[in-house]
Design a protein around this motif. Sequence first.
Motif, PDB file in Angstrom:
ATOM      1  N   GLY A 153     -15.235 -22.394   4.801  1.00  0.00           N
ATOM      2  CA  GLY A 153     -15.891 -22.638   3.526  1.00  0.00           C
ATOM      3  C   GLY A 153     -16.337 -21.375   2.822  1.00  0.00           C
ATOM      4  N   SER A 154     -16.584 -20.314   3.583  1.00  0.00           N
ATOM      5  CA  SER A 154     -17.042 -19.060   2.973  1.00  0.00           C
ATOM      6  C   SER A 154     -15.890 -18.210   2.438  1.00  0.00           C
ATOM      7  CB  SER A 154     -17.850 -18.247   3.987  1.00  0.00           C
ATOM      8  OG  SER A 154     -17.020 -17.798   5.038  1.00  0.00           O
ATOM      9  N   ARG A 155     -14.673 -18.611   2.708  1.00  0.00           N
ATOM     10  CA  ARG A 155     -13.504 -17.867   2.217  1.00  0.00           C
ATOM     11  C   ARG A 155     -13.053 -18.457   0.880  1.00  0.00           C
ATOM     12  NH1 ARG A 155     -10.383 -15.016   6.128  1.00  0.00           N
ATOM     13  NH2 ARG A 155     -11.584 -14.806   8.026  1.00  0.00           N
ATOM     14  N   PRO A 156     -12.665 -17.590  -0.047  1.00  0.00           N
ATOM     15  CA  PRO A 156     -12.270 -18.092  -1.371  1.00  0.00           C
ATOM     16  C   PRO A 156     -11.117 -19.100  -1.320  1.00  0.00           C
ATOM     17  CG  PRO A 156     -12.380 -15.684  -1.357  1.00  0.00           C
ATOM     18  CD  PRO A 156     -12.609 -16.141   0.052  1.00  0.00           C
ATOM     19  N   ASP A 157     -10.182 -18.916  -0.398  1.00  0.00           N
ATOM     20  CA  ASP A 157      -9.033 -19.819  -0.309  1.00  0.00           C
ATOM     21  C   ASP A 157      -9.203 -20.902   0.763  1.00  0.00           C
ATOM     22  OD1 ASP A 157      -8.837 -18.202   1.915  1.00  0.00           O
ATOM     23  OD2 ASP A 157      -6.763 -17.610   1.564  1.00  0.00           O
ATOM     24  N   HIS A 158     -10.342 -20.871   1.467  1.00  0.00           N
ATOM     25  CA  HIS A 158     -10.675 -21.864   2.509  1.00  0.00           C
ATOM     26  C   HIS A 158      -9.637 -21.912   3.630  1.00  0.00           C
ATOM     27  CE1 HIS A 158     -13.466 -24.271  -0.399  1.00  0.00           C
ATOM     28  NE2 HIS A 158     -13.726 -22.988  -0.365  1.00  0.00           N
ATOM     29  N   ARG A 159      -9.046 -20.756   3.948  1.00  0.00           N
ATOM     30  CA  ARG A 159      -8.017 -20.656   4.983  1.00  0.00           C
ATOM     31  C   ARG A 159      -8.308 -19.464   5.882  1.00  0.00           C
ATOM     32  NH1 ARG A 159      -3.629 -22.879   2.615  1.00  0.00           N
ATOM     33  NH2 ARG A 159      -2.097 -21.854   3.901  1.00  0.00           N
TER      34      ARG A 159
END
Length: 160
Positions: free
Chosen positions: A52-58
């Motif tokens: 969730g903390s990553r811009p691309d959610h990956r």
Amino acid sequence: MTQEPRWLSDREQRAWQAYRRMFLLLNAQLSRDLARQSGLSEPDYDVLSSLGSRPDHRCRVSELAERMLWSRSRLSHHLARMEQRGLVVREECETDGRGAVVVLTAPGQRTIEAAAPLHVESVRKYFMDLLTAEQIDVFADVGETVVERLTDTEGRRPTG
């Protein structure tokens, strides 16, 4: 000739025992609250909050396993259970056919968005709100010092 152990002083022993007891009690309380309030385990929360903390959610599975200090096999089994619940999916890595990427699903995003405020409130209740600003700064400094010693320059555990 063997070297004598460097026993802890009373002051050091008090600090060490306080840390150990705090660590066990705090983790147990936060885990109980997390499970009761959101139905998530600590590893579930770690996976979902990392994604969730990553811009691309990956995130690559290998990178996530390293972050969690888990083997890829252990993480793979855990991700399979999370996939069954619809929280994440795994995809082939576009740049490397041998690797896999774990992706946060829409239900996974809703789950972490609902769980995070409750978890943060538990962290506040049982930890942050009990400390002064100065204690928080000292605790952060201590934690960063120990983490720096236990990790290499890339944030990984040392191999030797």
